[in-house]
Design a protein around this motif. Structure first.
Motif, PDB file in Angstrom:
ATOM      1  N   ASP A 175       0.349   7.626 -10.155  1.00  0.00           N
ATOM      2  CA  ASP A 175       0.093   6.725 -11.277  1.00  0.00           C
ATOM      3  C   ASP A 175       1.274   5.765 -11.447  1.00  0.00           C
ATOM      4  O   ASP A 175       2.060   5.877 -12.381  1.00  0.00           O
ATOM      5  CB  ASP A 175      -0.142   7.538 -12.554  1.00  0.00           C
ATOM      6  N   PHE A 176       1.401   4.803 -10.536  1.00  0.00           N
ATOM      7  CA  PHE A 176       2.484   3.825 -10.583  1.00  0.00           C
ATOM      8  C   PHE A 176       2.111   2.730 -11.577  1.00  0.00           C
ATOM      9  O   PHE A 176       1.212   1.937 -11.339  1.00  0.00           O
ATOM     10  CB  PHE A 176       2.679   3.179  -9.206  1.00  0.00           C
ATOM     11  N   ASN A 177       2.807   2.676 -12.700  1.00  0.00           N
ATOM     12  CA  ASN A 177       2.459   1.628 -13.670  1.00  0.00           C
ATOM     13  C   ASN A 177       3.644   0.777 -14.106  1.00  0.00           C
ATOM     14  O   ASN A 177       3.496  -0.120 -14.917  1.00  0.00           O
ATOM     15  CB  ASN A 177       1.784   2.242 -14.905  1.00  0.00           C
ATOM     16  N   VAL A 178       4.838   1.054 -13.578  1.00  0.00           N
ATOM     17  CA  VAL A 178       6.021   0.256 -13.889  1.00  0.00           C
ATOM     18  C   VAL A 178       6.811   0.103 -12.587  1.00  0.00           C
ATOM     19  O   VAL A 178       6.728   0.934 -11.706  1.00  0.00           O
ATOM     20  CB  VAL A 178       6.917   0.937 -14.951  1.00  0.00           C
ATOM     21  N   GLY A 179       7.598  -0.936 -12.460  1.00  0.00           N
ATOM     22  CA  GLY A 179       8.443  -1.105 -11.277  1.00  0.00           C
ATOM     23  C   GLY A 179       7.844  -2.139 -10.354  1.00  0.00           C
ATOM     24  O   GLY A 179       7.386  -3.189 -10.783  1.00  0.00           O
ATOM     25  N   ILE A 180       7.843  -1.865  -9.038  1.00  0.00           N
ATOM     26  CA  ILE A 180       7.261  -2.792  -8.071  1.00  0.00           C
ATOM     27  C   ILE A 180       5.750  -2.707  -8.191  1.00  0.00           C
ATOM     28  O   ILE A 180       5.140  -1.704  -7.823  1.00  0.00           O
ATOM     29  CB  ILE A 180       7.695  -2.448  -6.630  1.00  0.00           C
ATOM     30  N   THR A 181       5.134  -3.728  -8.725  1.00  0.00           N
ATOM     31  CA  THR A 181       3.689  -3.712  -8.906  1.00  0.00           C
ATOM     32  C   THR A 181       2.968  -4.518  -7.836  1.00  0.00           C
ATOM     33  O   THR A 181       1.757  -4.447  -7.726  1.00  0.00           O
ATOM     34  CB  THR A 181       3.312  -4.286 -10.292  1.00  0.00           C
ATOM     35  N   ASP A 182       3.704  -5.304  -7.057  1.00  0.00           N
ATOM     36  CA  ASP A 182       3.109  -6.073  -5.973  1.00  0.00           C
ATOM     37  C   ASP A 182       2.967  -5.181  -4.753  1.00  0.00           C
ATOM     38  O   ASP A 182       3.959  -4.696  -4.213  1.00  0.00           O
ATOM     39  CB  ASP A 182       3.971  -7.289  -5.642  1.00  0.00           C
ATOM     40  N   GLN A 183       1.712  -4.952  -4.308  1.00  0.00           N
ATOM     41  CA  GLN A 183       1.459  -4.036  -3.203  1.00  0.00           C
ATOM     42  C   GLN A 183       2.160  -4.477  -1.915  1.00  0.00           C
ATOM     43  O   GLN A 183       2.718  -3.663  -1.187  1.00  0.00           O
ATOM     44  CB  GLN A 183      -0.052  -3.930  -2.963  1.00  0.00           C
ATOM     45  N   THR A 184       2.143  -5.769  -1.647  1.00  0.00           N
ATOM     46  CA  THR A 184       2.762  -6.275  -0.421  1.00  0.00           C
ATOM     47  C   THR A 184       4.263  -6.022  -0.426  1.00  0.00           C
ATOM     48  O   THR A 184       4.844  -5.584   0.581  1.00  0.00           O
ATOM     49  CB  THR A 184       2.482  -7.777  -0.259  1.00  0.00           C
ATOM     50  N   GLN A 185       4.919  -6.257  -1.555  1.00  0.00           N
ATOM     51  CA  GLN A 185       6.363  -6.035  -1.645  1.00  0.00           C
ATOM     52  C   GLN A 185       6.704  -4.566  -1.450  1.00  0.00           C
ATOM     53  O   GLN A 185       7.664  -4.215  -0.751  1.00  0.00           O
ATOM     54  CB  GLN A 185       6.881  -6.524  -2.999  1.00  0.00           C
ATOM     55  N   LEU A 186       5.896  -3.689  -2.040  1.00  0.00           N
ATOM     56  CA  LEU A 186       6.131  -2.253  -1.897  1.00  0.00           C
ATOM     57  C   LEU A 186       5.961  -1.823  -0.438  1.00  0.00           C
ATOM     58  O   LEU A 186       6.778  -1.071   0.105  1.00  0.00           O
ATOM     59  CB  LEU A 186       5.170  -1.479  -2.795  1.00  0.00           C
TER      60      LEU A 186
END
Length: 533
Positions: free
Chosen positions: A260-271
């Motif tokens: 449940d990632f809801n804060v931090g790196i939210t851009d999938q490509t960047q992650l």
């Protein structure tokens, strides 16, 4: 030195400096942003769980598409997740069922490699299809060489633990503590473990230590609360792994979360770029999923793939023991990287085919020889099984006859009276050794003579076919015809005695019974019928 978790912990700037500047990426076999966009429409009913869209693979005509290429997969999360749904009295969402993960959950009686010059053995066999007398099944099995625990190189492990509020459930953080404690119990001389947590912020709970007792104590001190800075936690975990990098050992981040990632790196490509960059630098990622209700299966499978690691779902202490105790060496020690499988069918012997599972592992034909294209890894002792359903030349296929006028079956001829000669197919494998370098090629022909008088599946093959059929049945595969749960159980029921797998195989029969019960219940609500066992 161990310290108690403080929810508001600043991220050390020096540790994050190298990660924040990473922009590298590589050509992959998954489209993360597209996959995640599709996941929104593939959630489990009445929950916030998210699954990537996973349609049943299409039938291919050999005349137009003779070559099938895919990356291997050793994930097992889908099986344990399916078990969770069935045990709770529900049929799983169709997109939660990845057929290859159900098949590869089990071990099969494949021979060990004769020596370690080639990291795995290759087995092929052909049998009649239980659900379609016109087709045949081609099984391809790989088995990696076993590793004595004393041979495993030292490990630099970073536990990345989600301690956000969503983890405050009995089947989440408490189970994480027990599961990762098993890794601590299996530490050997030279191993070091550090612990990073993330909630409202990310922080280091345990600096690298060689003491299992310190690891267990730090795990026991963890408590859940706050939001989920997942991307931030991954950055810090990778920074820790880099700071303590072992040139002569295993460098791996082990993420434990409900996803449940809801804060931090939210851009999938960047992650994914962050994960790929660290993967290319020798730091891999294992993902362990826990809990229910908000499980982000789509995210967790995707990032495990990008990190050249495995994805397992832990639904109880027995599964934790299987993944993190019994199979730990396979998880930690890679014997072959970027393993790709390519099968070229002979149009004189085969007219149509379909690969059961591996839909999101498909590669383009030209990707097979391109060493820049990432693929799956195989660990010590790992096995990989793939099953193709094929239509022999002269047999009745799935696609319209008008496409194969020159290859129609003569009146009265059956597949068993065909005269196929030479090769049915050529199986090719590409892999790199753990230290990298150019890929190596292995080629195996499959004799077309196996199509004639192919036996019904027996023994170990029968069980693999039963699991494949079970997966496809749960996914609503209409090519199974009226072959149902009773048939699956009958095929598998006398075949689960493989000594290494007796308990797990007997449990599979229980899951088939549960699925049959749920399907019969659903039929009374207008969702179709299945025969009673």
């Amino acid at each position: 030195m161990r310290s108690k978790l403080l929810i508001s912990v600043a991220i050390p700037a020096a540790l994050l400096a190298s990660c924040n500047s990473q922009q590298g990426s590589s050509v992959g076999y998954r489209s993360g942003p597209q996959q995640m966009a599709e996941a929104d429409s593939a959630a489990a009913p009445d929950s916030a769980e998210r699954y990537a869209r996973n349609d049943v693979a299409a039938v291919r005509a050999v005349a137009q598409e003779p070559v099938s290429t895919f990356a291997v997969d050793v994930d097992t999360a889908a099986y344990a997740n399916v078990r969770r749904f069935l045990t709770q009295g529900q049929l799983p969402p169709k997109d939660a069922v990845r057929a290859e993960e159900l098949i590869n959950y089990f071990r099969y009686d494949y021979p060990l490699p004769q020596d370690r010059a080639a990291p795995f053995s290759i087995t092929t066999d052909v049998a009649q299809t239980p659900w379609n007398p016109e087709t045949r099944l081609l099984r391809i099995g790989l088995r990696g060489y076993d590793l004595n625990p004393s041979e495993r190189p030292p490990a630099n492990l970073v536990f990345l633990v989600d301690v956000s509020g969503s983890m405050n459930e009995p089947d989440k953080l408490p189970l994480v503590k027990r599961a990762l404690g098993m890794v601590a119990d299996n530490m050997k001389a030279g191993d070091h473990v550090s612990i990073v947590v993330y909630a409202g912020a990310a922080g280091v709970v345990l600096e690298p230590t060689a003491s299992p007792a310190e690891v267990r104590a730090a795990l026991n001190d963890l408590s859940a609360g706050g939001s989920t800075a997942g991307g931030e936690g991954i950055q810090l975990a990778y920074a820790m792994a880099r700071r303590n990098f072992r040139e002569d050992g295993v460098n791996r981040v082990i993420l434990a979360s409900d996803g449940d990632f809801n804060v931090g790196i939210t851009d999938q490509t960047q992650l994914e770029q962050l994960i790929e960059k660290n993967r290319d630098d020798g730091i891999t990622l294992t993902v362990l999923g826990f809990g229910q209700g908000n499980l982000n299966d789509a995210m967790m499978e995707s990032i495990a793939d990008k990190g050249n690691g495995n994805y397992a779902y832990v639904d109880g202490i027995d599964e934790a023991r299987k993944v993190l105790d019994t199979e730990l060496a396979s998880t930690l020690f890679t014997i072959a990287k970027d393993v790709k499988v390519q099968v070229e069918f002979n149009p004189a012997a085969v007219r149509q085919y379909r690969l059961i599972g591996y839909e999101n592992r498909a590669l383009r034909e030209q990707d097979f020889q391109n060493d820049k294209v990432d693929a799956g890894d195989i660990g010590a002792g790992h096995q990989v099984t793939a099953i193709y359903e094929i239509v022999p030349a002269g047999a009745k296929g799935w696609l319209p006859e008008r496409h194969f006028a020159a290859n129609r079956r003569p009146e009265g001829q059956t597949p068993d009276t065909g005269t196929a000669q030479g090769e049915l197919a050529q199986v090719r494998l590409r892999y790199k050794l753990p230290e990298g370098g150019a890929s190596r090629l292995i080629t195996r022909p499959v004799d077309a003579g196996q199509l004639r008088n192919a036996p019904m599946p027996r023994g170990d093959l029968a069980f693999a076919v039963a699991v494949a059929g079970f997966a496809q049945k749960l996914r609503g595969d209409d090519l199974l015809g009226d072959w149902g749960y009773a048939d699956i159980r009958r095929l598998a029921g006398t075949q689960w005695g493989f000594s290494q797998q007796a308990w797990w195989r007997s449990e599979f029969l229980r899951l088939v019974d549960l699925a049959n019960t749920q399907a019969r219940t659903a039929s009374t609500e207008g969702r179709g019928e299945d025969r009673a066992l």
